[in-house]
Design a protein around this motif. Sequence first.
Motif, PDB file in Angstrom:
ATOM      1  N   GLY A 182      -8.383 -15.651  28.015  1.00 12.40           N
ATOM      2  CA  GLY A 182      -8.644 -17.051  27.710  1.00 12.40           C
ATOM      3  C   GLY A 182      -7.626 -17.997  28.319  1.00 12.40           C
ATOM      4  N   GLY A 186      -4.738 -20.447  23.446  1.00  6.33           N
ATOM      5  CA  GLY A 186      -5.587 -19.720  22.504  1.00  6.33           C
ATOM      6  C   GLY A 186      -4.772 -19.164  21.348  1.00  6.33           C
ATOM      7  N   TRP A 221      -1.231 -17.466  22.312  1.00  2.00           N
ATOM      8  CA  TRP A 221      -1.160 -16.341  23.225  1.00  2.00           C
ATOM      9  C   TRP A 221      -0.051 -16.522  24.261  1.00  2.00           C
ATOM     10  CZ3 TRP A 221      -2.993 -11.575  23.349  1.00  2.00           C
ATOM     11  CH2 TRP A 221      -4.037 -11.250  22.494  1.00  2.00           C
ATOM     12  N   GLU A 243     -13.020 -16.792  29.074  1.00  2.00           N
ATOM     13  CA  GLU A 243     -13.856 -15.920  28.243  1.00  2.00           C
ATOM     14  C   GLU A 243     -15.175 -15.577  28.914  1.00  2.00           C
ATOM     15  OE1 GLU A 243     -14.161 -17.846  24.476  1.00  2.00           O
ATOM     16  OE2 GLU A 243     -12.047 -17.514  23.956  1.00  2.00           O
ATOM     17  N   TRP A 260      -7.546  -9.943  20.843  1.00  2.00           N
ATOM     18  CA  TRP A 260      -8.278 -11.092  21.364  1.00  2.00           C
ATOM     19  C   TRP A 260      -9.616 -11.256  20.660  1.00  2.00           C
ATOM     20  CZ3 TRP A 260     -12.225 -10.602  25.675  1.00  2.00           C
ATOM     21  CH2 TRP A 260     -12.810 -11.855  25.963  1.00  2.00           C
ATOM     22  N   PRO A 262     -12.588 -14.071  20.945  1.00  2.00           N
ATOM     23  CA  PRO A 262     -13.040 -15.287  21.622  1.00  2.00           C
ATOM     24  C   PRO A 262     -13.728 -16.244  20.665  1.00  2.00           C
ATOM     25  CG  PRO A 262     -14.545 -13.490  22.064  1.00  2.00           C
ATOM     26  CD  PRO A 262     -13.416 -12.900  21.264  1.00  2.00           C
ATOM     27  N   GLU A 263     -13.983 -17.443  21.152  1.00  2.00           N
ATOM     28  CA  GLU A 263     -14.741 -18.392  20.353  1.00  2.00           C
ATOM     29  C   GLU A 263     -16.122 -17.810  20.061  1.00  2.00           C
ATOM     30  OE1 GLU A 263     -13.902 -21.155  18.793  1.00  2.00           O
ATOM     31  OE2 GLU A 263     -11.859 -20.728  19.464  1.00  2.00           O
TER      32      GLU A 263
END
Length: 327
Positions: A182, A186, A221, A243, A260, A262-263
């Motif tokens: 990302g 993030g 991150w 992503e 991790w 992601p959205e």
Amino acid sequence: MDILVLGGGQFVGRHIVEAALANGHRVATFNRGRTGSQLFPEVERILGDRTGDLSALENRRFDAVIDVSGYVPRFVRNSAQLLRDRSDFYLFISTISVYAPGTDAPDEDSPVGTLEDETVEEVTGATYGPLKALCEQEVRAAFGERCAVVRPGLVAGPFDPTDRFTYWPHRVDLGGEVLAPGRPGGRFQYVDVRDLAAFALHLVEKQHDGTFNAVRPPELWGDLLEAARLASGAEARFIWADEAFLAEQGVRPWVDLPMWIPEGPDAGLTRVSSARALAAGMPVRPLGETVLDTLNWDRSRGAEEFRWALSPEREREVLDAWTARHG
């Protein structure tokens, strides 16, 4: 205090036992004796299997029980019911995975996941959280207000058998181009195992009932990888792949790039409220300290391959695909 730890031979249990001993408590562990038998010679070891015979606990009395090994409601029910008149307090280590899928920024009052068939006992990625939620119910049914439930997020630190957090300081320590998920801004969440152990012990010592999300406030991150670079002294270059590209390459969140998320539907688990735990006294050590201590432990064990994360060859393939597209 006389404290019984159900489990205690591995990661979280090991640190809880160590913290309890450091605070001057008398500790007994109840487990099968398959891991950690060489640790803590001053600890009383009660051999048994919580999935079967609990008779070794029947004539015992403890000030508190800390349960770090409960995953199936039936087995947690058996131990909690047996110990409810043999202990003043019961602390259960649960997980933030109890929250219902899609819950955004959950706090302790958010809805938990459920099972269509509550008799299921196989622990899988889909059943793990709901089973833990049912375990919590069994503890409360047995102990009422004489219990605490602690829901950790991802647990990091020395002796972690999962390699999830450890992957990042390990990978940065190798240097070169590092595939990063990302963007530097993030977010992710975790808890240092030593902070988790200290918090659990604090709740037991105070007999502080309630439910607590044991996660630190979100971290970035970029800060994690820079802390790893500083700790290792390695010449590492971070390649931040978006992503959409990672999805196109088949890079799996949480598995191929550990931690991790992601959205999407699960992104709420990077925004879990820690307010209640912090107000109750949960300590939070600096990110850099966790990274450095984890790296030093990782170096000492000499691990070469991790069960989680991309192989070096697969990481190189993804990096080459990124370079071919973006230069």
